[in-house]
Motif scaffolding. Structure first.
Motif, PDB file in Angstrom:
ATOM      1  N   LEU A   4      45.794  45.648  42.175  1.00 15.87           N
ATOM      2  CA  LEU A   4      44.600  44.920  41.741  1.00 15.87           C
ATOM      3  C   LEU A   4      44.659  43.462  42.191  1.00 15.87           C
ATOM      4  N   ALA A   5      45.843  42.863  42.147  1.00 18.95           N
ATOM      5  CA  ALA A   5      46.001  41.454  42.537  1.00 18.95           C
ATOM      6  C   ALA A   5      45.794  41.248  44.029  1.00 18.95           C
ATOM      7  N   ALA A   6      45.944  42.305  44.805  1.00 18.08           N
ATOM      8  CA  ALA A   6      45.835  42.183  46.263  1.00 18.08           C
ATOM      9  C   ALA A   6      44.389  42.206  46.760  1.00 18.08           C
ATOM     10  N   LEU A   7      43.452  42.566  45.904  1.00 16.61           N
ATOM     11  CA  LEU A   7      42.054  42.678  46.315  1.00 16.61           C
ATOM     12  C   LEU A   7      41.417  41.302  46.485  1.00 16.61           C
ATOM     13  N   LYS A   8      40.492  41.214  47.420  1.00 16.94           N
ATOM     14  CA  LYS A   8      39.832  39.944  47.709  1.00 16.94           C
ATOM     15  C   LYS A   8      38.620  39.738  46.796  1.00 16.94           C
ATOM     16  N   PRO A   9      38.243  38.488  46.565  1.00 13.96           N
ATOM     17  CA  PRO A   9      37.034  38.220  45.774  1.00 13.96           C
ATOM     18  C   PRO A   9      35.810  38.897  46.375  1.00 13.96           C
ATOM     19  N   ALA A  10      34.933  39.375  45.498  1.00 13.54           N
ATOM     20  CA  ALA A  10      33.779  40.144  45.960  1.00 13.54           C
ATOM     21  C   ALA A  10      32.467  39.380  45.909  1.00 13.54           C
ATOM     22  N   PHE A  11      32.427  38.266  45.181  1.00 14.11           N
ATOM     23  CA  PHE A  11      31.155  37.564  44.994  1.00 14.11           C
ATOM     24  C   PHE A  11      31.215  36.080  45.354  1.00 14.11           C
ATOM     25  N   ASP A  12      32.387  35.508  45.357  1.00 16.33           N
ATOM     26  CA  ASP A  12      32.554  34.086  45.669  1.00 16.33           C
ATOM     27  C   ASP A  12      33.608  33.977  46.749  1.00 16.33           C
ATOM     28  N   PHE A  13      33.170  33.621  47.947  1.00 14.91           N
ATOM     29  CA  PHE A  13      34.083  33.593  49.102  1.00 14.91           C
ATOM     30  C   PHE A  13      34.586  32.190  49.412  1.00 14.91           C
ATOM     31  N   SER A  14      34.491  31.304  48.424  1.00 15.53           N
ATOM     32  CA  SER A  14      34.930  29.923  48.629  1.00 15.53           C
ATOM     33  C   SER A  14      36.439  29.772  48.502  1.00 15.53           C
ATOM     34  N   GLY A  15      37.081  30.858  48.081  1.00 15.43           N
ATOM     35  CA  GLY A  15      38.510  30.776  47.835  1.00 15.43           C
ATOM     36  C   GLY A  15      38.833  30.622  46.363  1.00 15.43           C
ATOM     37  N   HIS A  16      37.792  30.451  45.545  1.00 13.45           N
ATOM     38  CA  HIS A  16      38.008  30.259  44.114  1.00 13.45           C
ATOM     39  C   HIS A  16      37.464  31.423  43.287  1.00 13.45           C
ATOM     40  N   GLY A  17      36.973  32.468  43.933  1.00 19.27           N
ATOM     41  CA  GLY A  17      36.412  33.602  43.205  1.00 19.27           C
ATOM     42  C   GLY A  17      37.487  34.422  42.511  1.00 19.27           C
ATOM     43  N   THR A  18      37.143  35.004  41.356  1.00 20.34           N
ATOM     44  CA  THR A  18      38.105  35.808  40.605  1.00 20.34           C
ATOM     45  C   THR A  18      37.634  37.238  40.369  1.00 20.34           C
ATOM     46  N   LEU A  19      36.365  37.523  40.671  1.00 18.08           N
ATOM     47  CA  LEU A  19      35.853  38.878  40.502  1.00 18.08           C
ATOM     48  C   LEU A  19      36.083  39.675  41.774  1.00 18.08           C
ATOM     49  N   THR A  20      36.620  40.879  41.630  1.00 18.08           N
ATOM     50  CA  THR A  20      36.929  41.734  42.771  1.00 18.08           C
ATOM     51  C   THR A  20      36.344  43.123  42.543  1.00 18.08           C
ATOM     52  N   ALA A  21      36.497  43.976  43.551  1.00 19.04           N
ATOM     53  CA  ALA A  21      36.083  45.369  43.395  1.00 19.04           C
ATOM     54  C   ALA A  21      36.943  46.078  42.361  1.00 19.04           C
ATOM     55  N   GLY A  22      38.097  45.528  42.051  1.00 22.30           N
ATOM     56  CA  GLY A  22      38.986  46.145  41.078  1.00 22.30           C
ATOM     57  C   GLY A  22      38.679  45.807  39.648  1.00 22.30           C
ATOM     58  N   ASN A  23      38.131  44.619  39.386  1.00 26.86           N
ATOM     59  CA  ASN A  23      37.830  44.243  37.994  1.00 26.86           C
ATOM     60  C   ASN A  23      36.330  44.155  37.727  1.00 26.86           C
TER      61      ASN A  23
END
Length: 420
Positions: free
Chosen positions: A236-255
């Protein structure tokens, strides 16, 4: 007032969109659920008091969707039905409306339900093309028709895909939730931890046979396909942000919930009618509340359930801790965590009409058989999925009280109390 009994619910497996249920309509999925209820509770040829069904991603030609679903079953065709929609709270709202009619004695039996699919999505004509085609149909002469046809541009032919964004902000639910988690200081690690627990709970529930009488086979699929019993915190920690691509996003396809296809339905009755039919009652619908927030002017889009729950608790002289089961819809793990944190905040709870914080809940009682992040979220089907799941939990417990909470698009929330 009559007691509103939840008899039982059924659903087809919830699956990731664009895979198992390609080209299958909402009507076919939901009719399958209705027929399964008819068979299980021996309703063939019987007239129910009412059926209320909904789907968000519906075709304009399906203006009598619920009635058509009923006519596709073995129910007495004298059974009335109607459509309704309240975004992700649709089938919970259907249950509430029908429950009120049962409670006041208007009807004795009812079915609530919902369905949604992204794999048979209704595409729209661009408005400019629709206007031109309407004018073409009304044209009287060949010259008028040719003039209209000549005005059609290539860009007019591009279809419009339904978009899950808020019209007044242009932001998706995920983007709104990114704003919420920043406001409430919810970390990526907290969101992933809740997602991991959701998958583990759902996988264990399947292994224990909990879903055996809740989920029916459909199109060769026997169980939900999104649950990942083999996921790990590291994955889950390895997934990339899904909605905020600024580098500060925390929502992913996993959560976050994935696009999901599925349908569910729930049978209800008055206590007296259930006894006449020898139907075991799983739980009772005790109360419900809806709310909305001013998300356009800064309130969190998915925070409306905080208001609804606060009002419902006060009306029933209950505390937030007076529940044995908490079923909070996981549109996003971040949204659930924002809600829980808001209830612990004294200043926020003053806005809700409470002099003290509502407080924290026992997390071991939260979504104990898996939540929407693991099971999936076909928008209009989630309400009756959660209700059927919760009623069975209470039935297995033998007694108890459950809080059900669903956030919806448009900054709304729908909540309910179940008891056994």
């Amino acid at each position: 007032m009559k007691k509103v009994a939840i008899i039982g619910g059924l659903r087809i497996p919830f699956v990731k969109s664009f895979k198992d249920y390609n080209h299958i309509s909402n009507q076919e999925m939901l009719t399958t659920c209705l027929n399964a209820l008819v068979a299980r509770y021996q309703l063939s040829g019987k007239r129910l008091g009412e059926v209320a069904l909904g789907a968000l991603l519906n075709r304009s030609t399906e203006w009598n969707f619920a009635r058509e679903c009923v006519l596709g079953t073995a129910l007495d065709p004298h059974t009335p039905a109607y459509n309704l929609t309240r975004a992700c709270g649709t089938s919970l709202d259907a249950t509430i409306q029908l429950g009120l009619r049962i409670a006041c004695g208007q009807i004795e039996t009812a079915i609530a339900g919902g369905s949604d699919t992204n794999s048979d999505i209704p595409l729209l004509l661009r408005q400019q093309l629709a206007w031109k085609l309407t004018d073409l149909r009304s044209a009287k002469t060949l010259g008028q028709r040719l003039k209209i046809l000549a005005a059609i541009r290539l860009k007019d032919l591009k279809p419009v895909y339904p978009s899950i964004v808020e019209p007044r902000t242009g932001l998706s639910m995920g983007q709104h939730t990114e704003k919420m988690v920043k406001e409430w200081g919810i970390t990526r690690e907290e969101q992933d931890a809740l997602a991991y627990q959701s998958h583990m709970n759902a996988a264990k529930a399947y292994a224990d046979g909990f879903f055996n009488d809740l989920v029916i086979e459909f199109k060769g699929v026997k169980k939900d396909t999104i649950i990942r019993g083999d996921t790990t915190p590291a994955k889950l920690a390895a997934l990339k942000p899904a909605f905020d691509f600024s580098g500060h996003g925390t929502l992913t396809a996993g959560n976050s919930t994935l696009y999901t296809d599925g349908a569910s339905a729930l049978l209800m009755a008055s206590e007296e009618y259930a006894q006449q039919q020898n139907w075991p009652v799983q739980a009772h619908l005790v109360d419900a509340e809806t709310a909305a927030v001013d998300y356009v002017n800064g309130e969190g889009l998915l925070m409306a359930p905080t208001y609804a729950v606060a009002r419902m608790l006060k009306r029933n002289h209950l505390k937030l801790q007076d529940f044995d089961v908490y079923e909070i819809h996981e549109a996003f793990c971040g949204q659930v965590l924002c809600t829980l944190k808001a209830w612990e905040d004294a200043a926020y709870c003053k806005k809700l009409g409470w002099d003290t914080p509502l407080g924290s809940i026992d997390r071991s009682k939260l979504n104990t058989k898996g939540g929407s992040v693991a099971i999936g979220h076909p928008f209009a089907a989630t309400g009756t999925r959660i209700l059927a799941q919760t009623a069975k939990i209470l039935q297995e417990r033998g007694s108890g009280r459950a809080l059900v909470s669903i956030c919806t698009a448009g900054g709304m929330g729908v909540t309910a109390i179940l008891e056994r």
